[in-house]
Design an enzyme around this catalytic site. Structure first.
Site, PDB file in Angstrom:
ATOM      1  N   HIS A   1     -10.424  35.248   0.235  1.00 26.40           N
ATOM      2  CA  HIS A   1      -9.392  34.343  -0.284  1.00 26.40           C
ATOM      3  C   HIS A   1      -8.890  33.516   0.898  1.00 26.40           C
ATOM      4  O   HIS A   1      -7.738  33.596   1.297  1.00 26.40           O
ATOM      5  CB  HIS A   1      -8.279  35.143  -0.968  1.00 26.40           C
ATOM      6  CG  HIS A   1      -7.472  34.355  -1.964  1.00 26.40           C
ATOM      7  ND1 HIS A   1      -7.292  34.738  -3.279  1.00 26.40           N
ATOM      8  CD2 HIS A   1      -6.791  33.207  -1.840  1.00 26.40           C
ATOM      9  CE1 HIS A   1      -6.546  33.863  -3.915  1.00 26.40           C
ATOM     10  NE2 HIS A   1      -6.207  32.916  -3.058  1.00 26.40           N
TER      11      HIS A   1
ATOM     12  N   GLU B   1      -6.405  34.154 -12.463  1.00 23.96           N
ATOM     13  CA  GLU B   1      -5.108  33.617 -12.010  1.00 23.96           C
ATOM     14  C   GLU B   1      -4.596  32.654 -13.066  1.00 23.96           C
ATOM     15  O   GLU B   1      -5.357  31.831 -13.596  1.00 23.96           O
ATOM     16  CB  GLU B   1      -5.239  32.808 -10.706  1.00 23.96           C
ATOM     17  CG  GLU B   1      -5.388  33.629  -9.465  1.00 23.96           C
ATOM     18  CD  GLU B   1      -5.430  32.763  -8.200  1.00 23.96           C
ATOM     19  OE1 GLU B   1      -4.851  31.650  -8.190  1.00 23.96           O
ATOM     20  OE2 GLU B   1      -6.062  33.215  -7.234  1.00 23.96           O
TER      21      GLU B   1
ATOM     22  N   ASN C   1      -9.674  30.802 -12.590  1.00 25.13           N
ATOM     23  CA  ASN C   1      -8.272  30.521 -12.284  1.00 25.13           C
ATOM     24  C   ASN C   1      -7.911  29.210 -12.980  1.00 25.13           C
ATOM     25  O   ASN C   1      -8.575  28.193 -12.784  1.00 25.13           O
ATOM     26  CB  ASN C   1      -8.057  30.393 -10.777  1.00 25.13           C
ATOM     27  CG  ASN C   1      -8.371  31.686 -10.042  1.00 25.13           C
ATOM     28  OD1 ASN C   1      -8.596  32.733 -10.653  1.00 25.13           O
ATOM     29  ND2 ASN C   1      -8.376  31.624  -8.731  1.00 25.13           N
TER      30      ASN C   1
ATOM     31  N   GLU D   1     -12.216  30.582  -5.538  1.00 23.64           N
ATOM     32  CA  GLU D   1     -12.077  29.120  -5.635  1.00 23.64           C
ATOM     33  C   GLU D   1     -12.823  28.365  -4.528  1.00 23.64           C
ATOM     34  O   GLU D   1     -12.205  27.757  -3.642  1.00 23.64           O
ATOM     35  CB  GLU D   1     -10.600  28.731  -5.613  1.00 23.64           C
ATOM     36  CG  GLU D   1      -9.795  29.362  -6.733  1.00 23.64           C
ATOM     37  CD  GLU D   1      -8.368  28.822  -6.810  1.00 23.64           C
ATOM     38  OE1 GLU D   1      -7.964  28.024  -5.944  1.00 23.64           O
ATOM     39  OE2 GLU D   1      -7.660  29.180  -7.758  1.00 23.64           O
TER      40      GLU D   1
ATOM     41  N   ARG E   1      -5.303  42.574  -8.865  1.00 30.00           N
ATOM     42  CA  ARG E   1      -6.314  41.827  -8.119  1.00 30.00           C
ATOM     43  C   ARG E   1      -5.722  41.435  -6.763  1.00 30.00           C
ATOM     44  O   ARG E   1      -4.698  40.764  -6.712  1.00 30.00           O
ATOM     45  CB  ARG E   1      -6.719  40.574  -8.902  1.00 30.00           C
ATOM     46  CG  ARG E   1      -7.637  39.644  -8.142  1.00 30.00           C
ATOM     47  CD  ARG E   1      -8.072  38.432  -8.983  1.00 30.00           C
ATOM     48  NE  ARG E   1      -8.899  37.547  -8.207  1.00 30.00           N
ATOM     49  CZ  ARG E   1      -8.523  36.334  -7.784  1.00 30.00           C
ATOM     50  NH1 ARG E   1      -7.353  35.837  -8.108  1.00 30.00           N
ATOM     51  NH2 ARG E   1      -9.334  35.602  -7.050  1.00 30.00           N
TER      52      ARG E   1
ATOM     53  N   TYR F   1      -4.672  26.546 -14.077  1.00 33.77           N
ATOM     54  CA  TYR F   1      -3.260  26.169 -13.951  1.00 33.77           C
ATOM     55  C   TYR F   1      -2.868  24.949 -14.775  1.00 33.77           C
ATOM     56  O   TYR F   1      -1.748  24.862 -15.252  1.00 33.77           O
ATOM     57  CB  TYR F   1      -2.902  25.914 -12.473  1.00 33.77           C
ATOM     58  CG  TYR F   1      -2.868  27.190 -11.669  1.00 33.77           C
ATOM     59  CD1 TYR F   1      -1.727  27.974 -11.643  1.00 33.77           C
ATOM     60  CD2 TYR F   1      -3.991  27.637 -10.981  1.00 33.77           C
ATOM     61  CE1 TYR F   1      -1.689  29.175 -10.932  1.00 33.77           C
ATOM     62  CE2 TYR F   1      -3.962  28.839 -10.273  1.00 33.77           C
ATOM     63  CZ  TYR F   1      -2.809  29.598 -10.256  1.00 33.77           C
ATOM     64  OH  TYR F   1      -2.780  30.783  -9.570  1.00 33.77           O
TER      65      TYR F   1
HETATM   66  C1  FCB Z   1      -4.627  29.113  -6.392  1.00 36.74           C
HETATM   67  C2  FCB Z   1      -4.832  30.064  -5.236  1.00 36.74           C
HETATM   68  C3  FCB Z   1      -3.676  31.011  -5.034  1.00 36.74           C
HETATM   69  C4  FCB Z   1      -2.350  30.324  -5.229  1.00 36.74           C
HETATM   70  C5  FCB Z   1      -2.319  29.604  -6.555  1.00 36.74           C
HETATM   71  C6  FCB Z   1      -1.006  28.936  -6.854  1.00 36.74           C
HETATM   72  O1  FCB Z   1      -5.391  27.973  -6.193  1.00 36.74           O
HETATM   73  O2  FCB Z   1      -6.003  30.817  -5.431  1.00 36.74           O
HETATM   74  O3  FCB Z   1      -3.800  31.585  -3.760  1.00 36.74           O
HETATM   75  O4  FCB Z   1      -2.116  29.467  -4.176  1.00 36.74           O
HETATM   76  O5  FCB Z   1      -3.330  28.638  -6.567  1.00 36.74           O
END
Ligand code: FCB
Length: 474
Positions: free
Chosen positions: A130, A376, A301, A175, A86, A303
């Site tokens: 992006h 992500e 995405n 995002e 991607r 985290y």
């Molecule tokens: C996300 C972004 C990516 C990178 C990661 C850590 O929010 O999409 O570009 O910065 O975080």
């Protein structure tokens, strides 16, 4: 155990056939070559030149030089057994002014990249935006201006027209929460404005841009698979007090439901509109139908989890910017990000793979019938390289393994999850943190541009070859 034995070992947790095993990057974070072959300027080119915006004054003029090294980078992806990659297309490289003239040399770069991927059997997944808005469009108002959404649809159609015969999987805006609220409310990201009311307009126009681009691309080639891409967090109240419960409702509302309800239900949540001070809404007639046109997939995405409190003056956000900024939480600025005391990555983000499972199950339950992709997921750690550039990074490996286990459990429990993309293929320019945070599976020596797969990369490659994970589910 030898590598050969590991490869042939049958996984305990087998992923479905056809599951997309990938890694992700974005144009501005890796390409460099900001003044080559007719590329225009983006808001990030401007932002990195403003003192105090990026840690240590880093810029991405060279980044990891992917523009020149893409062939070797694709070879490296093949060596890592990646099935999918991607990446994003740089709008100012393809359309230097953000409107009008298309730069054929910009499109040619992505044609060459796609061809190289296909030759090596790696499926290209294209993201159209992006965060690198052409500067002339920001000068004309940026995302708070409705016209930017229309311009995006034209640009998307130009890229789709050029690559649509070879690229099946597309996503529009990466995002929109970050682009709107970090870009226009907190000012942590380009263009660095702190205008909360404008940030809300930006969010709406980023969603509208998604919808208009989707319609334009569908008209060109109905066979393309098109998705929206959102960053979602699991959200918990710190205590069961009314103030903390309200804080969790607000943050879940602005981070998650605002975007999910718009894309998948065609409406903004009423409580979030109240929080934003926009009870009457701000969409024009017909906008929500455009935004909520059926998706072929939703890209997520993920985290971390937010554990929040409504008691003002609590702990600062663990995700706080490296430089002085405002709050991205328009209408909910009093909320504090207390955390749950879990282990953190180098970003200070708490590690909570259970949160990914929770989100995937919630999506399948509350927004059913849309195929999902984790587009992500990954972690920054303060890597230490030995003399040969080799990095032993058990923390990153454990992070990815735990989140893959969450994906497997979600699939087992009926979630239509079709792929997983590790962030990131290689170390790169991490926005306001410059080169200070390393998310790569592959280490990049920024002096020599040498790439060395970290142990996490070798482990991921073996996992892909095996088609799953060793060790039973918990
Ligand atoms: C996300 C972004 C990516 C990178 C990661 C850590 O929010 O999409 O570009 O910065 O975080």
């Amino acid at each position: 155990m030898t590598t050969q034995e590991t490869r042939t070992q049958t996984p305990d947790l087998l992923f479905p056939t056809g599951f997309a095993w990938g890694a992700a990057t974005s144009a501005y974070q890796i390409e460099g070559a900001v003044s080559e072959d007719g590329r225009g300027r983006s808001i990030w080119d401007t932002f990195v030149r403003q003192p105090g915006r990026v840690l240590d004054g880093d810029d991405a003029d060279v980044a990891v030089d992917h523009y020149h090294r893409y062939r070797a980078d694709v070879r490296m992806m093949a060596d890592l057994s990646l099935g999918a990659y991607r990446f994003s297309v740089s709008w100012p490289r393809v359309q230097p002014d953000g409107s009008g003239r298309i730069n054929p040399r910009g499109l040619d770069f992505y044609r060459r990249l796609v061809d190289e991927l296909l030759v090596r059997g790696i499926e290209p997944w294209v993201t159209l935006y992006h965060w690198d808005l052409p500067q002339p469009l920001e000068d004309a108002g940026g995302w708070p201006a409705r016209d930017t959404a229309e311009r995006f649809a034209d640009y998307a159609a130009a890229v789709h027209d050029a690559l649509g015969d070879r690229v099946r999987n597309w996503s529009t805006v990466n995002e929109p929460w970050c682009a709107a609220f970090l870009g226009y409310a907190s000012g942590e990201h380009a263009p660095g404005r702190r205008e909360p009311a404008r940030a809300v307009q930006a969010a709406h126009h980023l969603l509208l841009a998604h919808g208009l681009a989707t319609a334009a691309m569908r008209a060109q080639r109905p066979g393309s698979r098109i998705g929206g891409c959102v960053n979602l967090y699991a959200v918990s109240p710190q205590t069961s007090s009314a103030a903390d419960l309200d804080a969790a409702r607000r943050i879940d509302g602005l981070q998650n439901r605002f975007f999910l309800d718009a894309l998948l239900r065609g409406e903004y949540p009423a409580d979030v509109l109240e929080d934003l001070g926009e009870p009457g809404g701000f969409a024009r007639e017909g906008d929500m139908e455009i935004i909520s046109a059926p998706l072929d997939m939703l890209l997520i995405n993920y985290y971390s989890r937010f554990t929040v409190s409504g008691v003002p003056g609590g702990a600062a956000s663990a995700a706080a910017a490296p430089t002085d900024t405002g709050s991205p939480w328009v209408g909910s600025e009093h909320v504090s990000f207390a955390g749950a005391g879990l282990p953190v990555t180098a970003m200070g983000w708490e590690i909570d793979a259970g949160g990914l499972y929770e989100i995937l199950l919630r999506l399948a339950r509350e927004y059913p019938r849309v195929p999902l992709v984790v587009s992500e997921n990954g972690a920054a750690f303060d890597d230490v390289a030995d003399a040969d550039g080799v990095v032993r990074d058990p923390g990153r490996r454990d992070y990815i393994e735990a989140h893959l286990r969450a994906c497997h459990a979600a699939i087992r429990d009926g979630v239509p999850l079709e792929g997983y993309f590790a962030w990131s293929l290689m170390d790169n320019f991490e926005w306001a943190w410059g080169y200070g945070k390393r998310f790569g599976l592959v280490r990049v020596d920024y002096e020599t541009q040498r790439r060395t797969p970290k142990e996490s990369a070798l482990w991921y490659a073996e996992t892909i070859r095996r088609g799953g994970l060793i060790g039973p589910a918990e």
